[in-house]
Design a protein around this motif. Sequence first.
Motif, PDB file in Angstrom:
ATOM      1  N   VAL A  89     -47.636  51.692  94.318  1.00 12.61           N
ATOM      2  CA  VAL A  89     -48.624  51.919  93.257  1.00 12.61           C
ATOM      3  C   VAL A  89     -47.928  51.898  91.902  1.00 12.61           C
ATOM      4  CG1 VAL A  89     -50.246  53.594  92.292  1.00 12.61           C
ATOM      5  CG2 VAL A  89     -50.183  53.195  94.757  1.00 12.61           C
ATOM      6  N   LEU A  90     -46.796  52.574  91.797  1.00 16.62           N
ATOM      7  CA  LEU A  90     -46.057  52.593  90.535  1.00 16.62           C
ATOM      8  C   LEU A  90     -45.603  51.197  90.138  1.00 16.62           C
ATOM      9  CD1 LEU A  90     -43.880  55.810  90.931  1.00 16.62           C
ATOM     10  CD2 LEU A  90     -45.900  55.489  89.488  1.00 16.62           C
ATOM     11  N   ARG A  91     -45.093  50.451  91.094  1.00 18.61           N
ATOM     12  CA  ARG A  91     -44.635  49.085  90.799  1.00 18.61           C
ATOM     13  C   ARG A  91     -45.799  48.235  90.287  1.00 18.61           C
ATOM     14  NH1 ARG A  91     -40.136  47.086  92.381  1.00 18.61           N
ATOM     15  NH2 ARG A  91     -40.002  48.315  94.273  1.00 18.61           N
ATOM     16  N   ASN A  92     -46.965  48.370  90.921  1.00 21.08           N
ATOM     17  CA  ASN A  92     -48.143  47.622  90.503  1.00 21.08           C
ATOM     18  C   ASN A  92     -48.550  48.004  89.079  1.00 21.08           C
ATOM     19  OD1 ASN A  92     -51.249  47.404  90.246  1.00 21.08           O
ATOM     20  ND2 ASN A  92     -50.734  46.010  91.927  1.00 21.08           N
ATOM     21  N   ILE A 122     -54.218  51.946  82.038  1.00 17.31           N
ATOM     22  CA  ILE A 122     -52.985  51.850  82.823  1.00 17.31           C
ATOM     23  C   ILE A 122     -51.951  52.837  82.283  1.00 17.31           C
ATOM     24  CG2 ILE A 122     -51.048  50.361  83.445  1.00 17.31           C
ATOM     25  CD1 ILE A 122     -53.121  48.075  83.595  1.00 17.31           C
ATOM     26  N   ALA A 123     -51.846  52.950  80.965  1.00 21.16           N
ATOM     27  CA  ALA A 123     -50.906  53.903  80.364  1.00 21.16           C
ATOM     28  C   ALA A 123     -51.257  55.328  80.793  1.00 21.16           C
ATOM     29  CB  ALA A 123     -50.919  53.779  78.847  1.00 21.16           C
ATOM     30  N   TYR A 124     -52.533  55.670  80.754  1.00 19.60           N
ATOM     31  CA  TYR A 124     -52.976  57.002  81.166  1.00 19.60           C
ATOM     32  C   TYR A 124     -52.643  57.243  82.637  1.00 19.60           C
ATOM     33  CZ  TYR A 124     -56.035  60.851  82.439  1.00 19.60           C
ATOM     34  OH  TYR A 124     -56.518  62.033  82.935  1.00 19.60           O
ATOM     35  N   THR A 125     -52.923  56.257  83.472  1.00 19.74           N
ATOM     36  CA  THR A 125     -52.656  56.392  84.908  1.00 19.74           C
ATOM     37  C   THR A 125     -51.164  56.565  85.166  1.00 19.74           C
ATOM     38  OG1 THR A 125     -54.606  55.056  85.401  1.00 19.74           O
ATOM     39  CG2 THR A 125     -53.000  55.330  87.181  1.00 19.74           C
ATOM     40  N   LEU A 126     -50.335  55.828  84.445  1.00 21.39           N
ATOM     41  CA  LEU A 126     -48.890  55.998  84.589  1.00 21.39           C
ATOM     42  C   LEU A 126     -48.463  57.404  84.178  1.00 21.39           C
ATOM     43  CD1 LEU A 126     -47.540  52.549  83.375  1.00 21.39           C
ATOM     44  CD2 LEU A 126     -46.910  53.689  85.510  1.00 21.39           C
ATOM     45  N   CYS A 127     -49.020  57.909  83.100  1.00 23.10           N
ATOM     46  CA  CYS A 127     -48.674  59.261  82.649  1.00 23.10           C
ATOM     47  C   CYS A 127     -49.074  60.306  83.693  1.00 23.10           C
ATOM     48  CB  CYS A 127     -49.343  59.569  81.310  1.00 23.10           C
ATOM     49  SG  CYS A 127     -48.610  58.692  79.918  1.00 23.10           S
ATOM     50  N   VAL A 128     -50.277  60.188  84.212  1.00 23.62           N
ATOM     51  CA  VAL A 128     -50.750  61.133  85.231  1.00 23.62           C
ATOM     52  C   VAL A 128     -49.909  61.006  86.500  1.00 23.62           C
ATOM     53  CG1 VAL A 128     -52.687  61.700  86.749  1.00 23.62           C
ATOM     54  CG2 VAL A 128     -53.098  61.263  84.322  1.00 23.62           C
ATOM     55  N   SER A 129     -49.612  59.783  86.887  1.00 24.70           N
ATOM     56  CA  SER A 129     -48.858  59.538  88.126  1.00 24.70           C
ATOM     57  C   SER A 129     -47.427  60.045  88.063  1.00 24.70           C
ATOM     58  CB  SER A 129     -48.834  58.039  88.437  1.00 24.70           C
ATOM     59  OG  SER A 129     -50.135  57.560  88.632  1.00 24.70           O
ATOM     60  N   LEU A 135     -46.634  49.285  86.726  1.00 24.57           N
ATOM     61  CA  LEU A 135     -45.611  48.788  85.811  1.00 24.57           C
ATOM     62  C   LEU A 135     -45.785  47.299  85.554  1.00 24.57           C
ATOM     63  CD1 LEU A 135     -42.474  50.674  87.173  1.00 24.57           C
ATOM     64  CD2 LEU A 135     -43.548  50.994  84.927  1.00 24.57           C
ATOM     65  N   GLU A 136     -46.078  46.539  86.594  1.00 19.88           N
ATOM     66  CA  GLU A 136     -46.277  45.098  86.440  1.00 19.88           C
ATOM     67  C   GLU A 136     -47.506  44.802  85.583  1.00 19.88           C
ATOM     68  OE1 GLU A 136     -46.379  43.600  90.435  1.00 19.88           O
ATOM     69  OE2 GLU A 136     -44.208  43.802  90.686  1.00 19.88           O
ATOM     70  N   SER A 191     -42.117  57.798  78.242  1.00 18.12           N
ATOM     71  CA  SER A 191     -41.579  58.669  79.298  1.00 18.12           C
ATOM     72  C   SER A 191     -42.105  58.264  80.661  1.00 18.12           C
ATOM     73  CB  SER A 191     -41.951  60.122  79.029  1.00 18.12           C
ATOM     74  OG  SER A 191     -41.397  60.560  77.824  1.00 18.12           O
ATOM     75  N   ALA A 192     -43.367  57.868  80.716  1.00 16.55           N
ATOM     76  CA  ALA A 192     -43.975  57.450  81.987  1.00 16.55           C
ATOM     77  C   ALA A 192     -43.297  56.203  82.528  1.00 16.55           C
ATOM     78  CB  ALA A 192     -45.468  57.213  81.805  1.00 16.55           C
ATOM     79  N   LEU A 193     -42.987  55.256  81.658  1.00 18.36           N
ATOM     80  CA  LEU A 193     -42.327  54.028  82.101  1.00 18.36           C
ATOM     81  C   LEU A 193     -40.948  54.324  82.679  1.00 18.36           C
ATOM     82  CD1 LEU A 193     -43.346  51.669  79.155  1.00 18.36           C
ATOM     83  CD2 LEU A 193     -44.216  51.596  81.505  1.00 18.36           C
ATOM     84  N   VAL A 194     -40.197  55.184  82.002  1.00 12.48           N
ATOM     85  CA  VAL A 194     -38.864  55.559  82.497  1.00 12.48           C
ATOM     86  C   VAL A 194     -38.984  56.280  83.833  1.00 12.48           C
ATOM     87  CG1 VAL A 194     -36.843  57.017  82.056  1.00 12.48           C
ATOM     88  CG2 VAL A 194     -37.802  55.625  80.213  1.00 12.48           C
ATOM     89  N   ALA A 195     -39.884  57.258  83.901  1.00 16.14           N
ATOM     90  CA  ALA A 195     -40.048  58.039  85.131  1.00 16.14           C
ATOM     91  C   ALA A 195     -40.497  57.156  86.290  1.00 16.14           C
ATOM     92  CB  ALA A 195     -41.059  59.159  84.903  1.00 16.14           C
ATOM     93  N   ALA A 196     -41.421  56.254  86.037  1.00 15.96           N
ATOM     94  CA  ALA A 196     -41.912  55.376  87.107  1.00 15.96           C
ATOM     95  C   ALA A 196     -40.800  54.474  87.618  1.00 15.96           C
ATOM     96  CB  ALA A 196     -43.087  54.531  86.602  1.00 15.96           C
ATOM     97  N   ARG A 197     -40.019  53.924  86.712  1.00 17.48           N
ATOM     98  CA  ARG A 197     -38.920  53.039  87.138  1.00 17.48           C
ATOM     99  C   ARG A 197     -37.884  53.794  87.957  1.00 17.48           C
ATOM    100  NH1 ARG A 197     -39.291  50.911  81.427  1.00 17.48           N
ATOM    101  NH2 ARG A 197     -40.664  49.109  81.649  1.00 17.48           N
ATOM    102  N   HIS A 198     -37.645  55.051  87.617  1.00 20.02           N
ATOM    103  CA  HIS A 198     -36.661  55.852  88.357  1.00 20.02           C
ATOM    104  C   HIS A 198     -37.159  56.234  89.747  1.00 20.02           C
ATOM    105  CE1 HIS A 198     -33.185  56.512  85.802  1.00 20.02           C
ATOM    106  NE2 HIS A 198     -34.015  56.411  84.783  1.00 20.02           N
ATOM    107  N   ARG A 199     -38.450  56.151  89.977  1.00 19.90           N
ATOM    108  CA  ARG A 199     -38.990  56.501  91.293  1.00 19.90           C
ATOM    109  C   ARG A 199     -39.109  55.300  92.226  1.00 19.90           C
ATOM    110  NH1 ARG A 199     -43.619  60.652  89.282  1.00 19.90           N
ATOM    111  NH2 ARG A 199     -42.177  62.226  88.530  1.00 19.90           N
ATOM    112  N   LEU A 200     -38.783  54.124  91.731  1.00 21.15           N
ATOM    113  CA  LEU A 200     -38.869  52.934  92.569  1.00 21.15           C
ATOM    114  C   LEU A 200     -37.659  52.847  93.492  1.00 21.15           C
ATOM    115  CD1 LEU A 200     -40.112  50.270  90.007  1.00 21.15           C
ATOM    116  CD2 LEU A 200     -41.455  51.538  91.694  1.00 21.15           C
ATOM    117  N   PRO A 201     -37.842  52.245  94.657  1.00 21.12           N
ATOM    118  CA  PRO A 201     -36.704  52.063  95.564  1.00 21.12           C
ATOM    119  C   PRO A 201     -35.596  51.274  94.863  1.00 21.12           C
ATOM    120  CG  PRO A 201     -38.756  51.494  96.659  1.00 21.12           C
ATOM    121  CD  PRO A 201     -39.079  51.710  95.209  1.00 21.12           C
ATOM    122  N   GLY A 202     -34.378  51.727  95.048  1.00 25.10           N
ATOM    123  CA  GLY A 202     -33.238  51.059  94.439  1.00 25.10           C
ATOM    124  C   GLY A 202     -32.870  51.611  93.075  1.00 25.10           C
ATOM    125  N   ALA A 203     -33.702  52.480  92.532  1.00 27.96           N
ATOM    126  CA  ALA A 203     -33.378  53.091  91.238  1.00 27.96           C
ATOM    127  C   ALA A 203     -32.201  54.029  91.423  1.00 27.96           C
ATOM    128  CB  ALA A 203     -34.579  53.851  90.689  1.00 27.96           C
TER     129      ALA A 203
END
Length: 75
Positions: free
Chosen positions: A8-11, A38-45, A13-14, A53-65
């Motif tokens: 979901v996070l990867r989607n 999408i920005a709101y959903t990323l922040c909530v997620s 972000l894309e 901050s949401a973009l950084v946090a989402a990227r850090h939660r992806l596999p391989g981060a």
Amino acid sequence: MLMAHPTVLRNLLEQYAALQALDAENGSEDARRRMEDIAYTLCVSTGTADIDSALVAARHRLPGARPEDDSVLSV
């Protein structure tokens, strides 16, 4: 806090990156609204209050981060 699935996070972000590339912020009302959604959903997620901050946090939660790499975070 609920954690979004990495897929979901990867989607999200894309989608956000695609809208940025299309300059959706300066586009039609529908495009701006979609980007805001999408920005709101990323922040909530990610439990953050702003899109950067949401973009950084989402990227850090992806596999391989590398979560131990905090070089993008300010001191």
